[in-house]
Design a protein around this motif. Structure first.
Motif, PDB file in Angstrom:
ATOM      1  N   PHE A  15      54.711  40.228  17.796  1.00  0.00           N
ATOM      2  CA  PHE A  15      53.745  41.311  17.690  1.00  0.00           C
ATOM      3  C   PHE A  15      54.497  42.616  17.427  1.00  0.00           C
ATOM      4  O   PHE A  15      55.710  42.708  17.634  1.00  0.00           O
ATOM      5  N   GLU A  65      48.116  48.193  16.793  1.00  0.00           N
ATOM      6  CA  GLU A  65      48.849  46.956  16.544  1.00  0.00           C
ATOM      7  C   GLU A  65      48.847  46.683  15.052  1.00  0.00           C
ATOM      8  O   GLU A  65      47.788  46.691  14.409  1.00  0.00           O
ATOM      9  N   THR A  70      41.595  38.516  14.380  1.00  0.00           N
ATOM     10  CA  THR A  70      42.150  39.860  14.177  1.00  0.00           C
ATOM     11  C   THR A  70      42.933  40.344  15.397  1.00  0.00           C
ATOM     12  O   THR A  70      43.520  41.420  15.376  1.00  0.00           O
ATOM     13  N   SER A  71      42.941  39.533  16.475  1.00  0.00           N
ATOM     14  CA  SER A  71      43.732  39.878  17.660  1.00  0.00           C
ATOM     15  C   SER A  71      44.245  38.585  18.275  1.00  0.00           C
ATOM     16  O   SER A  71      43.912  37.486  17.820  1.00  0.00           O
ATOM     17  N   ASN A  72      45.049  38.698  19.329  1.00  0.00           N
ATOM     18  CA  ASN A  72      45.589  37.526  20.007  1.00  0.00           C
ATOM     19  C   ASN A  72      44.664  36.992  21.099  1.00  0.00           C
ATOM     20  O   ASN A  72      45.015  36.052  21.805  1.00  0.00           O
ATOM     21  N   THR A  73      43.487  37.586  21.232  1.00  0.00           N
ATOM     22  CA  THR A  73      42.542  37.168  22.268  1.00  0.00           C
ATOM     23  C   THR A  73      41.818  35.894  21.860  1.00  0.00           C
ATOM     24  O   THR A  73      41.260  35.807  20.766  1.00  0.00           O
ATOM     25  N   LYS A 108      46.458  32.727  13.662  1.00  0.00           N
ATOM     26  CA  LYS A 108      45.528  33.836  13.449  1.00  0.00           C
ATOM     27  C   LYS A 108      45.015  33.849  12.017  1.00  0.00           C
ATOM     28  O   LYS A 108      43.830  34.092  11.771  1.00  0.00           O
ATOM     29  N   SER A 165      49.757  44.225  11.693  1.00  0.00           N
ATOM     30  CA  SER A 165      50.000  42.853  11.247  1.00  0.00           C
ATOM     31  C   SER A 165      51.380  42.774  10.625  1.00  0.00           C
ATOM     32  O   SER A 165      51.692  43.506   9.691  1.00  0.00           O
ATOM     33  N   LYS A 206      53.072  41.252  26.045  1.00  0.00           N
ATOM     34  CA  LYS A 206      52.299  42.246  25.295  1.00  0.00           C
ATOM     35  C   LYS A 206      51.577  43.207  26.235  1.00  0.00           C
ATOM     36  O   LYS A 206      51.576  44.424  26.009  1.00  0.00           O
TER      37      LYS A 206
END
Length: 313
Positions: free
Chosen positions: A261, A245, A109-112, A103, A247, A231
């Protein structure tokens, strides 16, 4: 005023403590390509040819300026094309890195992630004039200690042209893929105000003796657990709460650092933290419950300190 108190409480609970360390190893990904700058090359053209943004290309090459010089050597980083079914967790595990490092390098900025997009894989860098261990480590989401450990360095001295491995190997690699979650035992160190018990195979609870609204569940996850599914399941558990969420790179308390996470849910009466991390080669999910009351300022940090003593075998 009461809402402000609980905002301060949340910050206090998240930021107590010092840094932790880990051990690291080699990378399995193919090495990055070394490119010697020639007439006509620009940062923009090199970034475009690498399917990267200018900022990404500058980051992986530790550049602070878009000015480049003919004859200078830069890295064309290793990239992969995301396929259907890929997750940051599965990619990190395959290439001996971590979700947080992927990341960081890819400015996510996300896990997507999305099928057909490119993802930078950390492999190695070539030391250039002006480079320092601190600067290289920062660009690749490492600490200086981690970078030195990966490369077996005994001092901070590096040489122009030297190749350094920058894949944060260790955290994923250390998970035992063959453990039986139902047979894993968990231990914590509690004080007189808390109890610790096994609820059922793979699930344990830390309970505050003076108010049963303060408790934490410790769950041993399957060795091959999919982090995306875990998640989503955790988010479903927090349904009805306002979910944030955090960091884990920006939190100083050692319990939260290097977690897969960290989710925080809050409503008018309670707050809940869900943290997934690797401990002693096993994947563990912590679910921490506490009240929106001033008393939490004195109770919750102690509970989190207890959770930070968790040992599994």
């Amino acid at each position: 005023m009461k809402n402000n108190k609980f905002k301060l409480l949340k910050i206090a609970v998240l930021t107590l403590g010092l840094a932790t360390t880990a051990t690291f190893g080699h990378t399995q990904a193919d090495a990055s390509t070394i490119h010697e700058i020639k007439k006509g090359d620009t940062i923009y053209s090199l970034a475009k040819a690498s399917h990267l943004s200018v900022s990404q290309f500058m980051q992986v090459n530790n550049l602070t300026s878009t000015t480049i010089t003919i004859g200078e050597k830069l890295i064309i980083p290793t990239t992969i094309t995301i396929k259907k079914g890929d997750t940051l967790y599965s990619i990190a595990k395959k290439y001996d890195t971590t979700v947080s490092q992927l990341k960081h390098i890819n400015q996510l900025t996300s896990n997507t992630i999305y099928t057909s997009e490119k993802l930078i894989i950390p492999t190695n860098v070539i030391v250039k004039k002006g480079d320092t261990l601190y600067r290289i480590a920062k660009n690749y989401g490492l600490t200086v200690s981690e970078l030195k450990a990966i490369n077996s360095l005994t001092s901070n001295t590096i040489l122009i042209g030297q190749k350094l491995i920058v894949a944060k190997n260790g955290k994923m690699e250390s998970v035992d893929e063959n453990y039986d979650a139902s047979k894993v035992s968990v231990e914590v160190t509690v004080n007189n105000d808390f109890t610790f018990d096994a609820e059922e195979p793979r699930r344990f609870i830390v309970q505050y003796t003076k108010n049963d609204s303060y408790f934490s569940r410790i769950e041993v996850l399957d060795s091959k657990a999919n982090m995306v599914d875990v998640k989503e399941n955790s988010i479903a558990y927090l349904k009805g709460n306002k979910i944030t969420e955090y960091s884990t790179k920006r939190i100083s308390h050692p319990f939260y650092q290097n977690a897969e996470f960290f989710l925080h849910g809050t409503n008018s009466k309670t707050q809940t933290n869900i943290v997934v991390k690797e401990i002693d080669g096993k994947l563990i999910r912590f679910t921490i419950h506490y009240l929106n009351e001033e008393a939490s300022e004195g109770i919750t940090p102690h509970m989190i300190d207890i959770l930070n003593t968790t040992k599994v075998k």
